[in-house]
Write an enzyme that holds these catalytic residues in place. Structure first.
Site, PDB file in Angstrom:
ATOM      1  N   ASN A   1       0.943  -1.267  -0.075  1.00  9.33           N
ATOM      2  CA  ASN A   1       0.181  -0.043   0.101  1.00  9.33           C
ATOM      3  C   ASN A   1       0.827   1.299  -0.153  1.00  9.33           C
ATOM      4  OD1 ASN A   1      -2.418  -1.673   0.185  1.00  9.33           O
ATOM      5  ND2 ASN A   1      -2.094  -1.537   2.431  1.00  9.33           N
TER       6      ASN A   1
ATOM      7  N   HIS B   1     -14.332  -0.922   5.894  1.00 13.13           N
ATOM      8  CA  HIS B   1     -13.210  -1.513   6.605  1.00 13.13           C
ATOM      9  C   HIS B   1     -13.653  -2.565   7.914  1.00 13.13           C
ATOM     10  CE1 HIS B   1      -9.130  -1.862   8.600  1.00 13.13           C
ATOM     11  NE2 HIS B   1      -8.698  -2.129   7.370  1.00 13.13           N
TER      12      HIS B   1
ATOM     13  N   GLU C   1     -16.051   4.961   2.689  1.00 14.06           N
ATOM     14  CA  GLU C   1     -14.488   4.870   2.298  1.00 14.06           C
ATOM     15  C   GLU C   1     -14.456   5.980   1.172  1.00 14.06           C
ATOM     16  OE1 GLU C   1     -12.529   1.302   2.325  1.00 14.06           O
ATOM     17  OE2 GLU C   1     -13.394   0.803   4.172  1.00 14.06           O
TER      18      GLU C   1
ATOM     19  N   SER D   1     -10.936  -0.200  -0.092  1.00  9.10           N
ATOM     20  CA  SER D   1      -9.579  -1.049   0.094  1.00  9.10           C
ATOM     21  C   SER D   1      -9.446  -2.483  -0.877  1.00  9.10           C
ATOM     22  CB  SER D   1      -9.126  -1.285   1.424  1.00  9.10           C
ATOM     23  OG  SER D   1     -10.219  -2.058   2.037  1.00  9.10           O
TER      24      SER D   1
ATOM     25  N   ASP E   1     -13.555   7.574   5.303  1.00 12.47           N
ATOM     26  CA  ASP E   1     -12.367   6.922   5.603  1.00 12.47           C
ATOM     27  C   ASP E   1     -11.555   6.770   4.408  1.00 12.47           C
ATOM     28  OD1 ASP E   1     -10.200   5.293   5.960  1.00 12.47           O
ATOM     29  OD2 ASP E   1     -11.197   3.697   7.227  1.00 12.47           O
TER      30      ASP E   1
ATOM     31  N   HIS F   1      -7.021   5.004   1.425  1.00 13.42           N
ATOM     32  CA  HIS F   1      -6.329   4.815   0.174  1.00 13.42           C
ATOM     33  C   HIS F   1      -6.343   5.918  -0.802  1.00 13.42           C
ATOM     34  CE1 HIS F   1      -5.899   0.346   1.110  1.00 13.42           C
ATOM     35  NE2 HIS F   1      -6.931   0.737   1.859  1.00 13.42           N
TER      36      HIS F   1
ATOM     37  N   LYS G   1      -0.573   3.927   4.601  1.00 13.78           N
ATOM     38  CA  LYS G   1      -0.676   3.549   2.833  1.00 13.78           C
ATOM     39  C   LYS G   1       0.393   4.536   2.300  1.00 13.78           C
ATOM     40  CE  LYS G   1      -3.878   0.957   4.340  1.00 13.78           C
ATOM     41  NZ  LYS G   1      -5.048   0.951   5.276  1.00 13.78           N
TER      42      LYS G   1
END
Ligand SMILES: *Cc1c(COP(=O)(O)O)cnc(C)c1O
Length: 388
Positions: A48, A134, A177, A181, A206, A209, A238
């Site tokens: 990541n 997540h 998110e 992910s 969130d 990424h 990440k």
């Protein structure tokens, strides 16, 4: 039931379903692009560390300078002795960068998601989370006295239905998110915010990424979609190439967390030297458009060649490019096949992803060379032709 019987039973369940998980000892991680395992070198397609910053010389130097100045550990929680000028400077820098009144540092993304749910959500409240949220968020929500509802992935209608059913009960929190992910796709943030506002709910994004990787100066998904959720979570494990996390929020919310968050009050703050390194990482992220451009070039190339091979790509324009294989065993075989040929690509199986959707989670980095990617795709094609 006795203890060993319980443990062995649980382990056997994992073994039988080809879901056994194993850690391996990586010996060296020179340039983020290659790793050494058992004396052999592999091209790394599982990290990541999207921009390769874990090996950035200026960031390493900043950490060393921080060590010389502050020593190793922080010595306590932020409320006791663990909050230094290095922490304060980093919080201020994050808040300025992302346009929020306040930023609060946490030890990990896992901790910040837990803390948000534990500290904000009470009985009669509702957490309405994207189905693919997540594990940290979902686990905390299950433990919370609030009710967890999961809306269909990226589906505004589904979210709308949940919100309209819950009117006038307690507080409502919608969670999603920026970039997911395990699928790599983006949330429709603009629409999500609109529906959320309509019901006076709060929005939690969130962006583990997205932060650092997309948007101007790497400001992430929310900047790109021009929204400002009440709660923005960013993580440093990440694209930052380090570890830790932060919550971006307004003044009242930050003060509330400082009074009530057990994760802040009863847990040792991150080492100040790490905060110094993170400050340098933010600087590098802001000014390194070239790394983001390289990453985008690699993503485009990966997708273009994959289409030519007719691989089943997901709707992802991010560094996360999963190939759904379905069967757990076949997915493991493919991962093994690649490993024998010098590519490190992790197989992701349930319960991380839903049953029957085991996948190869390929992650691209800024410093992959086009040749790394074309060789990987060639090798994948070889496997698919062989095992048709
Ligand atoms: C990695 C990740 C986390 C956890 O962050 P850590 O700092 O690694 O604990 C939380 N949310 C999402 C979406 C993640 O991908």
């Amino acid at each position: 039931m006795n203890w060993s019987k319980f443990l062995i039973n649980q382990l056997n369940i994992r073994k039988k379903q080809n879901l056994w998980r194993q850690r391996v000892i990586i010996e060296k991680n020179n340039d983020a692009r290659t790793i050494i395992f058992d004396k052999r070198q592999y091209i790394n397609f599982s990290s990541n560390d999207y921009l390769g910053l874990s090996q950035h010389l200026e960031i390493i130097k900043a950490w060393q300078i921080g060590l010389n100045k502050y020593g190793t550990g922080s010595g306590g929680s932020g409320h006791v002795i663990g909050y230094s000028d290095a922490h304060a400077k980093l919080e201020q820098q994050l808040a300025d960068w992302l346009g929020y009144p306040r930023a609060l540092l946490f030890i990990s993304g896992y901790a910040v998601n837990h803390s948000i749910i534990m500290v904000l959500m009470r009985k009669n409240d509702y957490i309405i989370a994207d189905k693919l949220s997540h594990a940290s968020l979902l686990e905390a929500s299950i433990l919370s006295p609030a009710t967890l509802q999961r809306f269909t992935h990226n589906n505004i209608e589904s979210l709308h239905r949940f919100l309209s059913n819950n009117k006038n009960i307690g507080k409502l929190l919608v969670a999603t998110e920026g970039i997911f992910s395990m699928d790599g796709d983006s949330a429709p943030l603009k629409k999500l915010q609109k529906v959320t506002k309509k019901y006076q709910a709060w929005l939690l994004v969130d962006d583990a990424h997205g932060i650092g990787v997309i948007g101007k100066e790497g400001k992430g998904s929310c900047y790109l979609y021009n929204i400002k959720p009440e709660l923005l979570v960013i993580t440093f494990g990440k694209a930052f190439g380090l570890s830790g996390a932060a919550l971006l929020c307004d003044e009242i919310t930050a003060n509330y967390f400082l009074q009530y968050s057990k994760h802040l009050i009863y847990s040792t703050a991150m080492p100040p030297a790490q905060a110094v390194a993170l400050t340098e990482a933010v600087k590098q992220i802001r000014q390194n458009d070239i790394l983001r451009a390289n990453l985008q070039r690699n993503i485009n190339y990966f997708r273009q060649v994959s289409r030519e091979y007719k691989f089943p790509l997901l709707n992802s324009n991010s560094a996360i490019q999963p190939l759904i294989i379905g069967d757990n065993k076949r997915c493991l075989q493919l991962s093994q096949f690649l490993r024998q040929r010098g590519f490190w690509v992790q197989a992701i199986r349930p319960p991380t992803v839903s049953p029957g959707s085991a996948r190869l989670r390929i992650t691209l980095m800024a410093n992959h060379e086009l040749n790394d990617i074309s060789k990987l795709l060639e090798t994948l094609n070889e496997f698919f032709n062989k095992t048709k």
